[in-house]
Scaffold this motif. Sequence first.
Motif, short mmCIF file in Angstrom:
data_model
loop_
_atom_site.label_atom_id
_atom_site.label_comp_id
_atom_site.label_asym_id
_atom_site.label_seq_id
_atom_site.Cartn_x
_atom_site.Cartn_y
_atom_site.Cartn_z
N SER A 1 -9.36 -2.77 7.61
CA SER A 1 -7.91 -2.59 7.51
C SER A 1 -7.27 -3.71 6.70
CB SER A 1 -7.32 -2.53 8.93
OG SER A 1 -5.94 -2.37 8.87
N LEU A 2 -7.65 -4.95 6.98
CA LEU A 2 -7.11 -6.09 6.26
C LEU A 2 -7.47 -6.02 4.78
CD1 LEU A 2 -5.59 -8.87 6.68
CD2 LEU A 2 -7.85 -9.88 6.61
N ILE A 3 -8.70 -5.69 4.48
CA ILE A 3 -9.16 -5.59 3.08
C ILE A 3 -8.38 -4.50 2.34
CG2 ILE A 3 -11.12 -4.93 1.63
CD1 ILE A 3 -12.88 -6.42 3.77
N SER A 4 -8.14 -3.38 2.99
CA SER A 4 -7.40 -2.29 2.38
C SER A 4 -5.96 -2.68 2.07
CB SER A 4 -7.43 -1.07 3.30
OG SER A 4 -6.63 -0.04 2.78
N VAL A 5 -5.29 -3.26 3.04
CA VAL A 5 -3.90 -3.68 2.84
C VAL A 5 -3.84 -4.79 1.77
CG1 VAL A 5 -1.89 -4.76 3.94
CG2 VAL A 5 -3.16 -2.98 5.15
N ALA A 6 -4.79 -5.69 1.80
CA ALA A 6 -4.84 -6.78 0.82
C ALA A 6 -5.03 -6.23 -0.59
CB ALA A 6 -5.95 -7.76 1.17
N ALA A 7 -5.90 -5.25 -0.74
CA ALA A 7 -6.15 -4.67 -2.06
C ALA A 7 -4.88 -4.06 -2.64
CB ALA A 7 -7.26 -3.61 -1.97
N ASP A 8 -4.06 -3.45 -1.78
CA ASP A 8 -2.79 -2.89 -2.23
C ASP A 8 -1.85 -3.98 -2.75
OD1 ASP A 8 -3.66 -0.37 -1.52
OD2 ASP A 8 -2.58 -0.35 0.40
N GLN A 9 -2.07 -5.22 -2.33
CA GLN A 9 -1.24 -6.35 -2.74
C GLN A 9 -1.95 -7.23 -3.76
OE1 GLN A 9 0.47 -8.48 0.64
NE2 GLN A 9 0.39 -6.63 1.89
N VAL B 1 -10.18 -10.23 -0.57
CA VAL B 1 -10.66 -10.69 0.74
C VAL B 1 -12.16 -10.47 0.80
CG1 VAL B 1 -10.55 -10.42 3.25
CG2 VAL B 1 -8.48 -10.08 1.87
N ASP B 2 -12.90 -11.53 1.07
CA ASP B 2 -14.33 -11.41 1.35
C ASP B 2 -14.50 -11.55 2.85
OD1 ASP B 2 -15.00 -11.09 -1.33
OD2 ASP B 2 -15.38 -13.22 -1.64
#
Length: 136
Positions: free
Chosen positions: A22-30, A34-35
Motif C-alpha cells: 500500500s505504501l509503495i503504491s501511494v508513494a509511486a503516485d507521488q 520506496v524500497d
Amino acid sequence: MGSQTGGLKLILVDPDLEFARSLISVAADQSIKVDHYKNMSEIGYLGRFADYDVAILNETLEKMTGLEIAEYFEKLLGNMPMILLQSNPQQYERSTFPKSVVSFIDKLAGPEQVLLAAKNANSTKMPIAKPGEQEI
C-alpha cells in the motif's frame, strides 16, 4: 545522503507485506521511490541505508526493535531522519530515543500520513517529534 536526482528515496523495514504494498503504491503516485525489506537480514550490507533520504522502521522487528536500529544507525549514518511505525509512542521518553527519530506514526493512520511524515522528515527545518506527535 540519499537521492541526488531530486526524487525522494525511502527505505521501509517492516514485515507487514500488505502495508508495504500500500505504501509503495501511494508513494509511486507521488513519484517517491520506496524500497521494502521485511527485516534487517534481507538488507544485507547495512551501509546501503546511506542510499536513502529517510528510513521508515517498524518498531516490532524480529531481533531488534526499530528504536534499537535507529540508535545503531544514528552512530553509523549520523543525522539520517528516521520514522518509527509505532502503535504506542507514548511509551518512550524523548530522552530515550535518538535525535534522528523525527516522527512516530501509527500505521493505522495510513500510508498517506506516513509519506507526509517522510517528506517532512526530509526537510532540514523540521523539528524533532515528541512521542505521540507527528510532523504533519
